[in-house]
Every structure is written in C-alpha cells, then in structure tokens.
Design an enzyme around this catalytic site. Structure first.
Site, PDB file in Angstrom:
ATOM      1  N   SER A   1     -33.352 -12.483 -22.720  1.00  0.00           N
ATOM      2  CA  SER A   1     -32.573 -11.843 -23.784  1.00  0.00           C
ATOM      3  C   SER A   1     -31.430 -12.702 -24.301  1.00  0.00           C
ATOM      4  CB  SER A   1     -32.024 -10.496 -23.287  1.00  0.00           C
ATOM      5  OG  SER A   1     -31.140 -10.683 -22.214  1.00  0.00           O
TER       6      SER A   1
ATOM      7  N   LYS B   1     -25.725  -2.812 -22.210  1.00  0.00           N
ATOM      8  CA  LYS B   1     -25.194  -3.961 -22.967  1.00  0.00           C
ATOM      9  C   LYS B   1     -24.221  -3.507 -24.060  1.00  0.00           C
ATOM     10  CE  LYS B   1     -29.254  -6.868 -22.111  1.00  0.00           C
ATOM     11  NZ  LYS B   1     -30.407  -7.561 -22.692  1.00  0.00           N
TER      12      LYS B   1
END
Length: 800
Positions: A686, A729
């Site tokens: 990611s 996140k």
C-alpha cells in the site's frame, strides 16, 4: 586331528569341522541339550557332520536378530559337540540332541556354498587341587542350593545331581548351564580358562541373581497378600450386605443413589441422556463402594445432572433499555450495538433464533473483551469468558475420555456448568493466539463449536452424549485475522472495531476512565478536575495507541499523585490539572505532536500504514545523487515493499517525458528511498503510490503538499489498486491533522463502512491512476528554484 579323552571315552576332533551358529543359547561341555535347527546353512552343517563323525562346532551369536550371521557376528570361543539324535520334521527343520565334548576356539572361518565351517583349536580344562578352589566350590554350591530353592524354573533334580558331582570342572559347567542368565554372561563363563577365576565369576553372578530373586519373591509376596486382603474385604462386604439385607437395612448406596435418581429427574435431560444416566446408576448399584470404578461413575453422573439441559434465562426484550445499557458501558461502537439490537429484535418477533457467532477484530485496548460483558448485561444473560491464548491441547475444548485417570470435560462444558443456563453469552478471548502441537489442533475442535449447523449436537469426549450449544451467543475476540484458520473465519461474523479518535478518547476519559480511576484511588468526584485540553495533552503527548489502555494508565498515574497530596495535607480541596501542568504529574512528554515533515517537502511524501495497534503515518524520503543508476531501499523493508519501490521507479522511467525528465535521466544518478524509524519492520504494497510520489518530487524538484496523505498499490502501468485497513489509516490521518487523503477508486465502496465523523473529518480523493495522484499531491505553485538546495546535490539530466 586332536584327541580328547573324557571319562574313559576318546574323541578325535578334526581340525576343520562344520559350524552351527546359535541364537540365545550357550552350550557347555558335558551338557546334553535339544536344539531346533531351521536355517538352511545350519541344516546343511548338521547334514555334513552326520555324514562324517557327527561332530559340530557351536558358537553363540553376538546379536540374535541377525538371520544370516557372518564371522563378525559370532563369538570366537564355543563348544565342540556331537550329534546324539536327529529328527527331521515335515517343514524341513530338524530337532537335534547334542552333547558338549569340550571347549574350542575358532582360528579361521570358512564360508561354503551352503554352510559354514571353522578351523578349531581345542581348549583343555586343567585342574590343580588347591584350598582356594575347594573353598570357592563349596561357596558356589551353597549359593546354587539357595538359587534353586528361590527359582521355581530350575528342577530340584538338578540340585541333587550337582551335590553328587566331585569333578569341579563338570560342576562349574553344570551350574552355569542351569542358571537362567543372559547369553553374554554365560559366554563370559565359558571363555574363562582359569578354573579358580571361573568359580569366582560364578560366585559373583550367583550373588547378584540371588538378590534379584529375593526381591522378586518379596514383591510377589506383597502382591499376594494384597490380593488376599482385597478378596477378604470383598467377602466380608458381601457378608455384610447379606446381613444388612436380612435385618432390613438399606445398602450403603441407597440414599446416595436415590438422591442421584431424583437429580436426574429434575434435570429434565433429553431422552438419550436420561437413559445413559439411568444406565450408569444401575451399574453403580451393583458395585462395591470400595471399587475405584464406583468413584468414576459417581463423578460422571454428577456432571450429567449439574449441566443446564433445559434451563434458559429470559432475555431482556426492551430494546430501548438494551441500547441504554450498551451506551452506558461503551462510547461509540455503533455497528456492534446495532448488530446486538437487531438480534434482539428478531428474537422478540420470531420467538426462537440460533445464537449468533460474532468475531470482534481490532487493535488492543479498544474494548473488545469488556464489550462481551456489556452485551451479557444488556440481554440479561449469564456471562462466561474463556481465554484461548496459548491453548495447544484439543482436549481443552472437547475434554478427555473417561478411561484416563482424573479426566474431566472440556472447557466448553465446564463453562456451561458455571453459567447454569443453556443460553449464556460465551466469550472466546484471543482466538488468534491459539496454538497447535502433537496433542492436537484446538482450532479444528472449535469448528464444531462455532458452526450453527453442528453445535446443537456438540459431543464432549468425557460426556459422550450430545449437548445443545445452539442457543449460546458466542463472541470471539482477535487482534488480527491472519493467524486464524480460514475455515474458522468462515463460521464467524466479522465485526471490526477501529481505533479511537482524539475526541472519542476525550469522551471515554471523561465518562468512563476518570470516574473509575478516581474511585479506585479513594478520591471524591470533587477532588480532581481535568479539563479537555489537559486530556488532549495526555492523549497526544503521553500515549500513542489505537485503544485507551495506556490512557487509563496515565490517568491512574495522575490520580496517584493527587491521592498522595490529599493524604499528605489531609485537607479537602479540588486539584485542577491543566495542560501546562502535565509535566509535574507525568514527566517529560513521550511523543511529538505530529510526525509529518513540514519543513522540506521535496522528495518527501506522507503515506498511511496499518499496524496491530491501529493506523499510523508513514513518511517516505527520496534522495537523488550523482551515480550510475542504482536504487537503494532502506528502513527495514519487507520483500513486498521493496518490490513496490522497484515498480515506482519503473513507472517514473516510463513517464519520463510527460514529467519533463530526460529519457535517460536514471543512468547518471543513484536513487535512495528511505522510510524513517528503521528499527521497525515494514511491509505491504500500500505504500506504492507514496514511494512514486516522493520519487517524482525528488526528480522534478516539485515539493509535495504537507496536508495530503495517501495509500494505494501501484502497478507498472501506473494504475492504483485497492488496499485494506482503510478505517485505521484514515483515523491515523485525522489524528495527525491531515486534510486530504488519497485513496484508490476501487476502495470507494469501503467509505460507506466508515463512521460519519470519519467521512466528514477529511476530504477523500479517489484516484485510478498515478497521474491523478501527482496532480493532487504535488504543489505546482512552487518551482524547483524556490527550494533551498546544496549546489553539490544538483540533479543531472533533469528537465526543469
């Protein structure tokens, strides 16, 4: 040819004679012994001896398991024997009666096509009368008398024969032959040339054997006396029963068995279980109360009657009251509370519903375990908690069979007994910490427990009858799903608990933690006042976590300081804790306010990472220096993250012209990609677009925006692929003050799962390609020349 005289009889021994290997047998001179010969080579050796002078040389094998022995497998000293009788059996084997003539030593072995032979030297036994030999002879003969009396396997006739033997040589062989010894010990006696030493060896061996025989007789006597005692007690007990019966008294079990029968009836067991319990009670009635099996049966029936076969607690059907209780105990967690209320609503309407199997997944300290207690309180059910951390034995779940001493049911059945009802809230804590070893796989045992289609007939190894677990509300907790077997995950409804944001932690501290810790430290509500700013200071400067566990510890530390002051002064007053006064209570701040690099943004991009403790910021730094085209990746990166760095560089090279770079820019430079906090391992795809953004910024000299964070996987074609852990996140981005978050377009569906305050807290930029990322993340308003740089670090082959 060697002549051997013995008792007036002369034997002529050829130098080379047939060889017969023996297993587990040592033959002594003068002794007559029957042998069963079955090996082909041995049969051929006997045949060869019979055709000549019927003389054979026998040697014991060192290892009896060897089927086809070679010379290395045989002892060197054996006995020369003659064949007295020979019987051929239908299966090809022979029964041979042999007599020992004298000892012999094999000088050389000969292996023929069908048998073995040996060159033999005759060993003579010379005897010189002396007092020491006479004393040893008498000692050995006396010990042999004791040996025969203690050992029933030696006939008494052997003893009378030994007492009439005057020849010490013959006596030594007779005693050694009839003692029950290992082959190695007998071989040692046979190999002893000196007659005095042979008797000394016999004396030592005899003494050792006598000690063993005495111990055997002692143990045998103890066992016999115990058996006689048990038989006597049984006989007396039977007589006592008969006397009691004649006198009209009840037997000793009657009251206890009658009580157990009443308990079985009250338990309202299923028919199969009831029949099993009555069968065990019938068996118990026929047993003696001294029987060990009676205790096992009583314990088994006690377990059967103690389980809640038909007991159900009544659920709290007041949905608003349930919502109020859940809100009292926990702040937020809207999705979990909605799921519990939905279950209760369906149960209220349908009247019957199988218990759900929920799995709370989230970082430590977010309230997964305490939420289970709260759910039980809200529903009005009993609460049972079972920690699975470190459990490695399958029997912990299913129990041990009754054949084992001290066996018990598994922890599932034990928990149901403690609950006292068939529909408790059963919390399986830390399901991701289950172990596995040679004793079985407990995770596989849980497959039956957590399957709604199977758990209505759960069978414990100890009970051996079905128990219905379908009404139980199972709740499992886990920090991650990676270590849980896929089959087990498939049976559970996954509910994720994200990390708390700053304002949520402030509310939790005010409503839950502060009153709890103040009470625990003996403080009144008026003794301590901590404002919102002070709480934010504790959260941001002294803790860095997804949950509130460390926050609770820091508040406890403040309460201890206040309690000490109150106890010292003894005066009632209110202590106000402000943000500026935190250091007096908690010391120097442990964490910085922000992890975002705000000074120099050229070659720096802010990414988002997922960790076990929640989300976190991930700064990516890129430095470009003159070189030869090398790419360095540092910061303790995993293999996947390294591959993302390579993909980012390849994308940049493929887009050199649109980015205003020379097509061969990479040949004269070295690129160094670094992720700070190098002691912490990092991995995952990611960070791909973050690396690409930082790389383009470093190559073009265009700085990145400090209010933008991003996450997404990059492909060589510049496409942006979806990622996981979006909730954690985004929470980390909000905590750090990020205004915009770049996420993959394919993660748009996940935005609906985010809480409203998270969706409204930041601006989401949905992208499909890396070009879109650069348009948002780079700050085109600042030129390359506006950035203060060292002339020695000037990029080469880069277009402005």
């Amino acid at each position: 040819m060697t002549r051997v005289e013995r008792d007036g009889e002369v034997f002529e021994i050829r130098e080379r004679i047939p060889l017969l290997p023996l297993r587990d047998v040592v033959i002594f001179p003068y002794m007559t012994i029957p042998l069963l010969v079955g090996r082909v080579a041995s049969v051929n050796a006997i045949e060869a001896a019979v055709q000549k002078d019927r003389v054979v040389f026998v040697l014991a094998q060192r290892r009896p398991e060897v089927t086809d022995p070679a010379s290395k497998d045989l002892y060197r000293i054996g006995t020369v024997v003659r064949v007295l009788q020979l019987f051929r059996l239908p299966d090809g084997t022979m029964r041979v009666l042999v007599e020992g003539i004298c000892r012999g030593k094999a000088k050389k072995f000969f292996s023929g096509a069908d048998s073995m032979s040996a060159s033999v030297t005759v060993l003579k036994d010379e005897m010189q009368p002396e007092p020491q030999l006479e004393a040893l002879t008498r000692n050995v003969l006396a010990s042999f008398n004791d040996y025969v009396h203690l050992n029933r396997r030696v006939p008494d006739e052997i003893l009378s024969n030994a007492n009439n033997i005057a020849n010490p040589v013959l006596l030594s062989y007779t005693i050694a032959s009839h003692m029950i010894l290992k082959v190695g010990v007998k071989q040692e006696i046979l190999e002893q040339d000196d007659l005095v030493e042979r008797f000394r060896l016999l004396s030592r061996t005899m003494a050792s054997e006598l000690e063993i025989l005495k111990l055997e007789r002692k143990i045998e006597g103890q066992v016999r006396s115990q058996v006689h005692k048990n038989q006597k007690e049984f006989y007396l007990n039977e007589q006592l029963k008969a006397i009691r019966k004649e006198l009209g008294y009840q037997n000793e079990f009657s009251n206890e068995i009658e009580e157990l029968i009443q308990q079985v009836k009250k338990a309202k067991m299923p028919k199969e279980v009831n029949d099993k319990a009555m069968k065990e009670l019938d068996k118990l009635q026929k047993m003696s109360f001294m029987s060990p099996e009676a205790t096992v049966v009583r314990n088994y029936v006690d377990w059967l009657v103690s389980l809640p076969w038909s007991i159900l607690t009544e659920d709290n059907h007041d949905i608003k009251a349930v919502e109020r209780i859940l809100d009292e105990d926990h702040y937020g967690l809207k999705k979990v509370k909605e799921r519990i209320v939905e279950y209760l609503a369906v149960l209220k309407l349908s009247g019957q519903l199988k218990g759900p199997i929920l799995c709370f997944v989230g970082p430590p300290g977010v309230g997964k375990t305490s939420l289970g207690k709260s759910i039980a309180r809200a529903l009005g059910r009993k609460f049972i908690r079972m920690s699975l951390g470190g459990v490695r034995d399958e029997a912990e779940i299913r129990g041990h069979r009754r054949t084992y001493i001290g066996s018990l049911p598994g922890r599932m059945i034990q928990g149901m007994k403690r609950a006292g009802s068939r529909n408790p809230v059963f919390l399986l804590d830390e399901i991701d910490k289950l172990g596995m070893d040679f004793r079985g796989d407990p995770a596989s045992a849980l497959l039956e427990v957590l399957d709604p289609e199977q758990n209505h007939t759960f069978q414990d190894h100890y009970l051996e009858v079905d128990f219905d677990l379908s009404q139980v509300m199972f709740i499992t907790t886990s920090n991650t799903l990676y270590s849980i077997p896929a089959a087990l995950v498939d049976r559970m409804e996954i509910i994720r608990l994200p990390g708390y944001l700053e304002f949520e932690k402030v509310e939790i501290a005010k409503k839950f933690l502060l009153p709890k810790e103040a009470k625990a430290h003996g403080l009144e509500p008026t003794d301590l006042k901590i404002g919102d700013k002070a709480l934010r200071g504790i959260i941001n400067q002294y803790t860095r976590e997804a949950g509130v566990r460390n926050l609770e510890r820091e508040i406890a530390a403040v309460c201890r300081k206040i309690a000490r002051k109150k106890a010292t002064t003894g005066k009632a007053r209110t202590f106000h804790v402000t943000e500026s006064g935190l250091q007096a209570y908690l010391g120097v701040p442990k964490f910085l306010d922000s992890q975002i690099e705000r000074r120099s943004r050229v070659g720096v991009a802010t990414g988002l990472a997922w960790t076990d403790a929640g989300g976190d910021l991930l700064n990516v730094e890129v430095s470009v220096v003159p070189g030869s085209g090398a790419l360095s990746l540092t910061g303790k990166l995993g293999e996947t993250m390294r591959e993302s760095g390579l993909a980012a560089l390849s994308y940049t090279r493929s887009r050199a012209t649109p980015l205003g770079l020379d097509k061969k820019f990479y040949k004269d430079i070295d690129v160094h990609v670094h992720l700070p906090e190098g002691a912490i391992p990092k991995d995952g795809p990611s960070a791909g677009i973050t690396m690409a953004t930082a790389l383009v910024s470093a190559l073009t000299g265009v700085p990145t925006r400090d209010d933008v964070a991003m996450t997404g996987e990059i492909t060589l074609l510049g496409n942006v692929l979806p990622i996981g852990g979006l909730n954690e996140k985004v929470v980390a981005a909000m905590r750090a003050g990020v205004k915009e978050v770049i996420i993959p377009k394919l993660n748009e569906k996940d935005l609906k799962e985010l809480p409203d305050f998270v969706r409204n807290g930041v601006i989401f930029r949905l992208v499909e390609t890396m070009d879109e990322v650069l348009e948002i993340a780079l700050n085109p308003g600042e030129s390359r020349q506006s950035v203060q740089r060292d002339p020695d670090e000037e990029r080469v082959h880069l277009a402005h």
